[in-house]
Design a protein around this motif. Structure first.
Motif, PDB file in Angstrom:
ATOM      1  N   ASN A 119       0.847  -1.182   0.000  1.00  0.00           N
ATOM      2  CA  ASN A 119       0.000   0.000   0.000  1.00  0.00           C
ATOM      3  C   ASN A 119       0.889   1.240   0.000  1.00  0.00           C
ATOM      4  N   LYS A 120       0.265   2.402  -0.027  1.00  0.00           N
ATOM      5  CA  LYS A 120       1.048   3.632  -0.195  1.00  0.00           C
ATOM      6  C   LYS A 120       2.028   3.861   0.950  1.00  0.00           C
ATOM      7  N   ASP A 121       1.709   3.356   2.143  1.00  0.00           N
ATOM      8  CA  ASP A 121       2.616   3.538   3.272  1.00  0.00           C
ATOM      9  C   ASP A 121       3.791   2.561   3.215  1.00  0.00           C
ATOM     10  N   SER A 122       3.556   1.365   2.687  1.00  0.00           N
ATOM     11  CA  SER A 122       4.631   0.373   2.663  1.00  0.00           C
ATOM     12  C   SER A 122       5.526   0.504   1.431  1.00  0.00           C
ATOM     13  N   TRP A 123       4.994   1.004   0.296  1.00  0.00           N
ATOM     14  CA  TRP A 123       5.864   1.098  -0.887  1.00  0.00           C
ATOM     15  C   TRP A 123       6.635   2.417  -0.932  1.00  0.00           C
ATOM     16  N   LYS A 124       6.203   3.427  -0.188  1.00  0.00           N
ATOM     17  CA  LYS A 124       6.820   4.744  -0.287  1.00  0.00           C
ATOM     18  C   LYS A 124       8.303   4.714   0.072  1.00  0.00           C
ATOM     19  N   GLY A 125       8.651   4.083   1.188  1.00  0.00           N
ATOM     20  CA  GLY A 125      10.047   4.043   1.620  1.00  0.00           C
ATOM     21  C   GLY A 125      10.950   3.287   0.664  1.00  0.00           C
ATOM     22  N   PRO A 126      10.607   2.037   0.285  1.00  0.00           N
ATOM     23  CA  PRO A 126      11.469   1.301  -0.648  1.00  0.00           C
ATOM     24  C   PRO A 126      11.637   1.991  -2.007  1.00  0.00           C
ATOM     25  N   VAL A 127      10.575   2.635  -2.507  1.00  0.00           N
ATOM     26  CA  VAL A 127      10.696   3.336  -3.786  1.00  0.00           C
ATOM     27  C   VAL A 127      11.627   4.537  -3.645  1.00  0.00           C
ATOM     28  N   LYS A 128      11.486   5.265  -2.547  1.00  0.00           N
ATOM     29  CA  LYS A 128      12.351   6.432  -2.316  1.00  0.00           C
ATOM     30  C   LYS A 128      13.809   6.005  -2.212  1.00  0.00           C
ATOM     31  N   ASP A 129      14.071   4.883  -1.524  1.00  0.00           N
ATOM     32  CA  ASP A 129      15.447   4.379  -1.410  1.00  0.00           C
ATOM     33  C   ASP A 129      16.004   3.988  -2.772  1.00  0.00           C
ATOM     34  N   ALA A 130      15.178   3.347  -3.607  1.00  0.00           N
ATOM     35  CA  ALA A 130      15.631   2.924  -4.933  1.00  0.00           C
ATOM     36  C   ALA A 130      15.898   4.128  -5.830  1.00  0.00           C
ATOM     37  N   VAL A 131      15.059   5.151  -5.733  1.00  0.00           N
ATOM     38  CA  VAL A 131      15.264   6.376  -6.522  1.00  0.00           C
ATOM     39  C   VAL A 131      16.602   7.010  -6.143  1.00  0.00           C
ATOM     40  N   ARG A 132      16.864   7.092  -4.845  1.00  0.00           N
ATOM     41  CA  ARG A 132      18.104   7.718  -4.379  1.00  0.00           C
ATOM     42  C   ARG A 132      19.329   6.907  -4.826  1.00  0.00           C
ATOM     43  N   ALA A 133      19.231   5.579  -4.730  1.00  0.00           N
ATOM     44  CA  ALA A 133      20.382   4.735  -5.072  1.00  0.00           C
ATOM     45  C   ALA A 133      20.638   4.666  -6.570  1.00  0.00           C
ATOM     46  N   SER A 134      19.587   4.822  -7.377  1.00  0.00           N
ATOM     47  CA  SER A 134      19.736   4.662  -8.829  1.00  0.00           C
ATOM     48  C   SER A 134      20.222   5.928  -9.522  1.00  0.00           C
ATOM     49  N   GLY A 135      20.101   7.081  -8.861  1.00  0.00           N
ATOM     50  CA  GLY A 135      20.551   8.327  -9.474  1.00  0.00           C
ATOM     51  C   GLY A 135      19.590   8.916 -10.489  1.00  0.00           C
ATOM     52  N   ILE A 136      18.371   8.412 -10.577  1.00  0.00           N
ATOM     53  CA  ILE A 136      17.379   8.980 -11.493  1.00  0.00           C
ATOM     54  C   ILE A 136      16.812  10.253 -10.863  1.00  0.00           C
ATOM     55  N   PRO A 137      16.011  11.039 -11.587  1.00  0.00           N
ATOM     56  CA  PRO A 137      15.472  12.270 -11.007  1.00  0.00           C
ATOM     57  C   PRO A 137      14.887  12.041  -9.616  1.00  0.00           C
ATOM     58  N   PRO A 138      15.341  12.821  -8.622  1.00  0.00           N
ATOM     59  CA  PRO A 138      14.943  12.555  -7.223  1.00  0.00           C
ATOM     60  C   PRO A 138      13.461  12.768  -6.948  1.00  0.00           C
ATOM     61  N   GLU A 139      12.744  13.469  -7.835  1.00  0.00           N
ATOM     62  CA  GLU A 139      11.312  13.696  -7.619  1.00  0.00           C
ATOM     63  C   GLU A 139      10.466  12.477  -7.984  1.00  0.00           C
ATOM     64  N   ALA A 140      11.087  11.470  -8.569  1.00  0.00           N
ATOM     65  CA  ALA A 140      10.333  10.320  -9.070  1.00  0.00           C
ATOM     66  C   ALA A 140       9.654   9.554  -7.935  1.00  0.00           C
ATOM     67  N   THR A 141       8.442   9.091  -8.199  1.00  0.00           N
ATOM     68  CA  THR A 141       7.686   8.262  -7.258  1.00  0.00           C
ATOM     69  C   THR A 141       7.134   7.074  -8.036  1.00  0.00           C
ATOM     70  N   ILE A 142       6.367   6.255  -7.363  1.00  0.00           N
ATOM     71  CA  ILE A 142       5.786   5.099  -8.049  1.00  0.00           C
ATOM     72  C   ILE A 142       4.780   5.546  -9.107  1.00  0.00           C
ATOM     73  N   TYR A 143       4.138   6.699  -8.889  1.00  0.00           N
ATOM     74  CA  TYR A 143       3.207   7.200  -9.893  1.00  0.00           C
ATOM     75  C   TYR A 143       3.942   7.771 -11.099  1.00  0.00           C
ATOM     76  N   THR A 144       5.198   8.200 -10.901  1.00  0.00           N
ATOM     77  CA  THR A 144       6.001   8.641 -12.039  1.00  0.00           C
ATOM     78  C   THR A 144       6.250   7.485 -13.000  1.00  0.00           C
ATOM     79  N   VAL A 145       6.392   6.291 -12.456  1.00  0.00           N
ATOM     80  CA  VAL A 145       6.596   5.101 -13.304  1.00  0.00           C
ATOM     81  C   VAL A 145       5.378   4.905 -14.197  1.00  0.00           C
ATOM     82  N   ARG A 146       4.185   4.964 -13.626  1.00  0.00           N
ATOM     83  CA  ARG A 146       2.960   4.800 -14.432  1.00  0.00           C
ATOM     84  C   ARG A 146       2.843   5.903 -15.484  1.00  0.00           C
TER      85      ARG A 146
END
Length: 447
Positions: free
Chosen positions: A351-378
């Motif tokens: 859910n939005k509370d459980s995926w928010k942290g892991p997605v934020k960590d992956a965004v930071r580690a991957s070096g992609i635009p830091p504003e990206a979220t799971i909705y950015t993927v869609r």
């Protein structure tokens, strides 16, 4: 010969005995005379229920407790229960009295259970019944809106609809925080109806739990005051709506992730959430809808995936290319039809509370635009479909949204695609013939 009574005998007080009065029927109560002192009916050893009949039409219910081994007598006014028919008031008063007897018996004196206590008891029950994450969610809501508010200090037995309505109005006036970073002044927005309803639902659940546990006799104080402001959407639809609204306000809709960006995101993601993100990168499905999919929704034989009801309302069926089908078949392997296709390591739904942290960590580690979220993927998947030339009506159907919404959010892409298409229609016009050179007639006179 019998001894004559002495003066001392005549003046000695007579022992009084508590009269046991039947209070369980309306007829028996109507026969009672008006008086100041209560009438009592014994329920158990040391436990009595009573009414105080000050006028012919009034009945104020009381409870009395005699602590074993002591001379202490504890009394508690329970109320009139005027909201109930008269033939139901005894049962309601008896239930409230018994709940109070349990509290009084444990400590020898009555302990008032407050709204904050009720919320803590519900959070403990939530943790035991549903696990860590749901409990953390309700605990957070109680900490923000109940525990330190005036309502948290009010005893359940004294809680009124006026108290609850004042709390609800205060909640409605609180701005909703939409930024999750460390900025000094967070971004906020007016609290939406569905956000207010989610917070009210949590308190209502705690109070209802207290009623089931007989810590309070009636739900009169909150039954009306905590009704949803409007007809509520299911919580999972609110989940998608709330997350999408937050992304739009923070400008995440303007961020686009290329195929390389999404590949880097998957490589940096924790293995627990990687299959979920991979599926998000392959289909224009809302994360809440994807998280609710069960194995039975996958038709491997016909390469189809049935999306249940989501924010768009009715369900839809998506065709799956061979590579995408393999991803979903791997997720479904060795699972029963009613199991979640994509679930957390502990077996619970994303859910939005459980995926928010892991997605934020992956965004930071991957070096992609830091504003990206799971909705950015869609959003990026839909962008690829539009740029790839798929007609907008089909894009809207696959994404589970309206053609109007696709046009609203992707009109710039449509415009550039139209410009490119029109440019391809340009045909070079033939060059006009060169003008003839002037005729030289020499030096002779013209005739």
């Amino acid at each position: 010969m019998a001894r004559k009574p002495t003066s001392t005998d005549r003046t000695a007080p007579k022992a009084t005995r508590l009269t046991n009065t039947n209070l369980s029927t309306v007829a028996s109560r109507d026969r009672l005379k008006v008086r100041e002192s209560p009438y009592w009916q014994k329920l158990d050893k040391g436990c009595h229920i009573g009414i105080r009949k000050m006028t012919a039409g009034s009945e104020i219910w009381w409870a009395k407790y005699n602590a074993p081994g002591t001379t202490a007598t504890l009394k508690k006014q329970l109320g009139e229960f005027g909201n109930l028919p008269r033939n139901e008031r005894f049962s309601a008063a008896k239930m409230a009295a018994e709940a109070w007897f349990e509290t009084a018996g444990r400590i020898g004196r009555p302990k008032e259970v407050t709204v904050k206590d009720a919320c803590a008891a519900y959070a403990k029950h939530k943790r035991e019944a549903d696990g860590h994450d749901p409990a953390v969610d309700v605990e957070g809501r109680f900490e923000r809106w109940v525990n330190n508010a005036a309502i948290g200090k009010i005893a359940l037995s004294k809680l009124t609809s006026r108290h609850v309505e004042a709390w609800r109005k205060s909640l409605e006036q609180q701005p909703a925080k939409i930024s999750r970073d460390d900025r000094k002044t967070p971004l906020t927005r007016p609290r939406s109806m569905h956000t207010v309803n989610r917070d009210m639902t949590t308190l209502r659940a705690a109070l209802n739990y207290s009623k089931r546990k007989k810590l309070v006799a009636s739900d009169d104080a909150w039954a009306e005051a905590l009704k949803p402001l409007t007809k509520q959407k299911p919580p999972e639809d609110d989940e998608d709506a709330e997350a999408a609204e937050e992304d739009a306000r923070l400008g995440h809709h303007n961020v686009e992730l290329t195929i390389d960006h999404r590949t880097a995101l998957l490589a940096a993601a924790d293995p627990e959430i990687r299959p979920f993100l991979q599926a998000m990168s392959l289909l224009p499905v809302r994360p809440g809808a994807l998280a609710r999919l069960t194995v039975g929704r996958l038709d491997s034989k016909n390469s189809l995936l049935s999306i249940g009801r989501d924010k768009a309302g009715s369900g839809r069926t998506l065709p799956l290319p061979a590579t995408t089908l393999r991803v979903f078949e791997a997720a479904a392997k060795d699972k029963p039809r009613n199991a979640l296709l994509f679930q957390r390591a502990n077996g619970t739904r994303w859910n939005k509370d459980s995926w928010k942290g892991p997605v934020k960590d992956a965004v930071r580690a991957s070096g992609i635009p830091p504003e990206a979220t799971i909705y950015t993927v869609r959003h990026s998947v839909i962008t690829d479909l539009v740029v790839g030339g798929l007609d907008l009506a089909t894009v809207a159907k696959l994404a589970g949204t309206s053609l109007l919404m696709i046009d609203k959010h992707y009109h710039k892409l449509v415009k550039s695609r139209a410009t490119a298409a029109l440019s391809a229609l340009q045909i070079a016009a033939p060059s006009p013939p060169a003008p003839a050179p002037p005729v030289d007639f020499g030096d002779g006179d013209l005739i």
